[in-house]
Design an enzyme around this catalytic site. Structure first.
Site, PDB file in Angstrom:
ATOM      1  N   LYS A 154      47.756  35.186  42.000  1.00  0.00           N
ATOM      2  CA  LYS A 154      46.433  34.675  41.665  1.00  0.00           C
ATOM      3  C   LYS A 154      45.888  35.265  40.365  1.00  0.00           C
ATOM      4  O   LYS A 154      44.712  35.154  40.068  1.00  0.00           O
ATOM      5  CB  LYS A 154      45.473  34.941  42.836  1.00  0.00           C
ATOM      6  CG  LYS A 154      45.930  34.192  44.102  1.00  0.00           C
ATOM      7  CD  LYS A 154      44.868  34.155  45.168  1.00  0.00           C
ATOM      8  CE  LYS A 154      44.781  35.471  45.906  1.00  0.00           C
ATOM      9  NZ  LYS A 154      43.708  35.447  46.909  1.00  0.00           N
ATOM     10  N   PRO A 184      39.690  30.043  44.577  1.00  0.00           N
ATOM     11  CA  PRO A 184      40.975  29.698  43.943  1.00  0.00           C
ATOM     12  C   PRO A 184      42.143  30.404  44.632  1.00  0.00           C
ATOM     13  O   PRO A 184      42.082  31.596  44.875  1.00  0.00           O
ATOM     14  CB  PRO A 184      40.811  30.210  42.515  1.00  0.00           C
ATOM     15  CG  PRO A 184      39.355  30.470  42.342  1.00  0.00           C
ATOM     16  CD  PRO A 184      38.820  30.806  43.690  1.00  0.00           C
ATOM     17  N   GLU A 185      43.180  29.658  44.944  1.00  0.00           N
ATOM     18  CA  GLU A 185      44.381  30.260  45.503  1.00  0.00           C
ATOM     19  C   GLU A 185      45.495  30.128  44.464  1.00  0.00           C
ATOM     20  O   GLU A 185      45.266  29.624  43.361  1.00  0.00           O
ATOM     21  CB  GLU A 185      44.738  29.583  46.817  1.00  0.00           C
ATOM     22  CG  GLU A 185      43.549  29.551  47.765  1.00  0.00           C
ATOM     23  CD  GLU A 185      43.886  29.804  49.218  1.00  0.00           C
ATOM     24  OE1 GLU A 185      45.012  30.196  49.525  1.00  0.00           O
ATOM     25  OE2 GLU A 185      42.983  29.623  50.056  1.00  0.00           O
ATOM     26  N   ARG A 214      37.084  38.440  55.997  1.00  0.00           N
ATOM     27  CA  ARG A 214      37.145  37.038  55.563  1.00  0.00           C
ATOM     28  C   ARG A 214      37.229  36.166  56.802  1.00  0.00           C
ATOM     29  O   ARG A 214      37.771  36.579  57.822  1.00  0.00           O
ATOM     30  CB  ARG A 214      38.381  36.812  54.684  1.00  0.00           C
ATOM     31  CG  ARG A 214      38.519  37.783  53.508  1.00  0.00           C
ATOM     32  CD  ARG A 214      37.689  37.347  52.329  1.00  0.00           C
ATOM     33  NE  ARG A 214      38.064  36.019  51.913  1.00  0.00           N
ATOM     34  CZ  ARG A 214      39.107  35.746  51.144  1.00  0.00           C
ATOM     35  NH1 ARG A 214      39.881  36.695  50.713  1.00  0.00           N
ATOM     36  NH2 ARG A 214      39.371  34.499  50.810  1.00  0.00           N
ATOM     37  N   ASN A 238      42.600  32.670  51.446  1.00  0.00           N
ATOM     38  CA  ASN A 238      42.112  32.507  52.807  1.00  0.00           C
ATOM     39  C   ASN A 238      42.463  31.155  53.428  1.00  0.00           C
ATOM     40  O   ASN A 238      42.780  31.073  54.606  1.00  0.00           O
ATOM     41  CB  ASN A 238      40.593  32.705  52.806  1.00  0.00           C
ATOM     42  CG  ASN A 238      40.107  33.163  54.155  1.00  0.00           C
ATOM     43  OD1 ASN A 238      40.888  33.715  54.927  1.00  0.00           O
ATOM     44  ND2 ASN A 238      38.848  32.910  54.455  1.00  0.00           N
TER      45      ASN A 238
END
Ligand SMILES: [Zn+2]
Length: 258
Positions: A51, A2-3, A248, A163
């Site tokens: 977020k 989730p962003e 990441r 990401n």
């Protein structure tokens, strides 16, 4: 993963059905808040900060973060949940609705006037009504030697990017994720683009950075070994993080990005 746009939409979906309603039951399935009962309190509203999600209930604020796998759903009473019950971390009921938080990466309840202790460190919220591009820029520029791919993910600089967006932003601005912040040409445009991308995606379920909803929705993210949509060069993958634990995936086109 989730962003900011996903969390924004989650907050809005919950706010639609919970705001103004009285909780008839609350069930926090984490040890620290297992005995806390918010029944009888009115939900004032649900908002996102980057977020992070804040559900304001009476004198309290329920703070959650979706991290990798989390989600909040809303159900009518008596309908089947779409995720296993054992993954539920919070269940909030009103006369008409049941809100369930599954696999939340973080869940805590704080006093309303203590919200700053959990989200006060965040930089300007890309989807907030108080979005402040100048402050985001100043924050990013504080550490000119830092890799832009890391600086964009640091929620203290600006809040809401994950990401996918950081990889796509670097592609769209033609810079490698490993490029130093101080060497990124026209950083203000990158900040502006970050805002535009999130804003364009906040009302739709399927995210796209290419403008396509059919075909490839991303330029580089998740496209290792496939041809760049612009130049045909094969997309590469690497890892980037402040520590080994925070690595990441990064994706980039070695020709379009320098
Ligand atoms: Zn390319």
């Amino acid at each position: 993963m989730p962003e900011g746009d996903t969390v924004y939409r989650t907050a809005r979906n919950l706010d639609e059905v919970l705001a103004g309603a009285v909780l008839t039951k609350s069930d926090f399935r984490v040890p620290k808040f297992a005995t806390l009962d918010l029944a009888g309190n009115t939900v004032e509203g649900v908002v996102s900060r980057g977020k992070h999600l804040l559900m304001r209930v009476g004198e309290y604020s329920i703070h959650s973060h979706l991290k990798m796998e989390g989600s909040w759903h809303r159900y009518r009473h008596g309908t089947a949940w779409r995720r296993p019950a054992y993954t539920a971390r919070a269940v909030l009921e009103t006369a008409d609705w049941v809100a369930v938080g599954f696999d939340l990466g973080m869940l805590e309840v704080v006093a309303r006037d203590d919200e700053d202790s959990v989200v006060g460190y965040l930089g300007p919220d890309l989807l907030g009504t108080d979005w402040d591009p100048a402050l985001a820029l100043t924050n990013l520029q504080r550490d000119p030697a830092r890799e832009i791919g890391l600086a964009l993910l640091d929620q203290r600089n600006l809040a809401g990017l994950g990401n996918v967006y950081r990889n796509e932003l670097c592609f769209l601005r033609g810079v490698l994720p490993t490029r130093r912040v101080g060497d990124v040409a026209d950083l203000p445009r990158m900040v502006e683009l970050a805002h535009r991308l999130l804003d364009a995606n906040k009302d739709r379920v399927e995210r796209t950075t290419t403008g396509n909803l059919r075909g490839s929705t991303d330029w580089v993210h998740g496209r290792e070994g496939r041809p760049c949509l612009r130049c045909g060069t094969l997309i590469q993958r690497g890892e980037l993080g402040d520590t080994e634990l925070q690595l990441r995936d990064t994706y980039w086109c070695p020709r379009c990005q320098t």
